[in-house]
Design an enzyme around this catalytic site. Sequence first.
Site, PDB file in Angstrom:
ATOM      1  N   GLN A  44       1.067  -5.375  -4.801  1.00 23.35           N
ATOM      2  CA  GLN A  44       1.406  -6.153  -3.613  1.00 23.35           C
ATOM      3  C   GLN A  44       2.769  -5.734  -3.087  1.00 23.35           C
ATOM      4  OE1 GLN A  44       0.854 -10.370  -3.935  1.00 23.35           O
ATOM      5  NE2 GLN A  44       1.399 -10.691  -1.809  1.00 23.35           N
ATOM      6  N   PHE A  45       2.758  -4.761  -2.167  1.00 26.58           N
ATOM      7  CA  PHE A  45       4.004  -4.239  -1.619  1.00 26.58           C
ATOM      8  C   PHE A  45       4.790  -5.307  -0.858  1.00 26.58           C
ATOM      9  CE2 PHE A  45       1.192  -3.720   1.977  1.00 26.58           C
ATOM     10  CZ  PHE A  45       2.008  -3.915   3.088  1.00 26.58           C
ATOM     11  N   THR A  46       4.127  -6.353  -0.391  1.00 28.92           N
ATOM     12  CA  THR A  46       4.813  -7.380   0.390  1.00 28.92           C
ATOM     13  C   THR A  46       5.814  -8.185  -0.432  1.00 28.92           C
ATOM     14  OG1 THR A  46       3.021  -8.975   0.062  1.00 28.92           O
ATOM     15  CG2 THR A  46       2.905  -7.591   2.036  1.00 28.92           C
TER      16      THR A  46
END
Length: 150
Positions: free
Chosen positions: A78-80
């Site tokens: 989850q890059f966010t």
Amino acid sequence: MKIVLQRVSSASVTIESKVVADIQKGLLILVGIEDMDGQEDIDWLVGKITKIRVFDDENHVMNLSVQDIDGDVIVVSQFTLHAATKKGNRPSYIKAAKPDIAIPLYESFIEKLESEVGKTVQTGVFGADMKVSLLNDGPVTIIMDSKNKE
């Protein structure tokens, strides 16, 4: 490297209407990787994850680890988690590692975690549009950042 660890009664990951991961009691771990991350970050986080006592013992005290209960684990990229929200209303993801850096670290994280928990770790698919379902137990949600070890 940042993670969000959630104690779950159940969790699953679905991609294009197909369930690709499905667990019962255990941990759902969201992982965000940045350019400066490396093996040292993986080793520290995996050490923490496998030993953190977030499951109830017979006295209903959080005294047991995922290993102690032989729990399951799902890891989802989850890059966010590296969103910068200081300016404006649109988050910036400039700190998130690009796939050529993030994928090998993500895979190494999973391999190390499997080695430490002694069982297969289920995963989402890196970069895919995933639907993550979970029944957070507690709720217990813990955020860890390998850059804030102190």
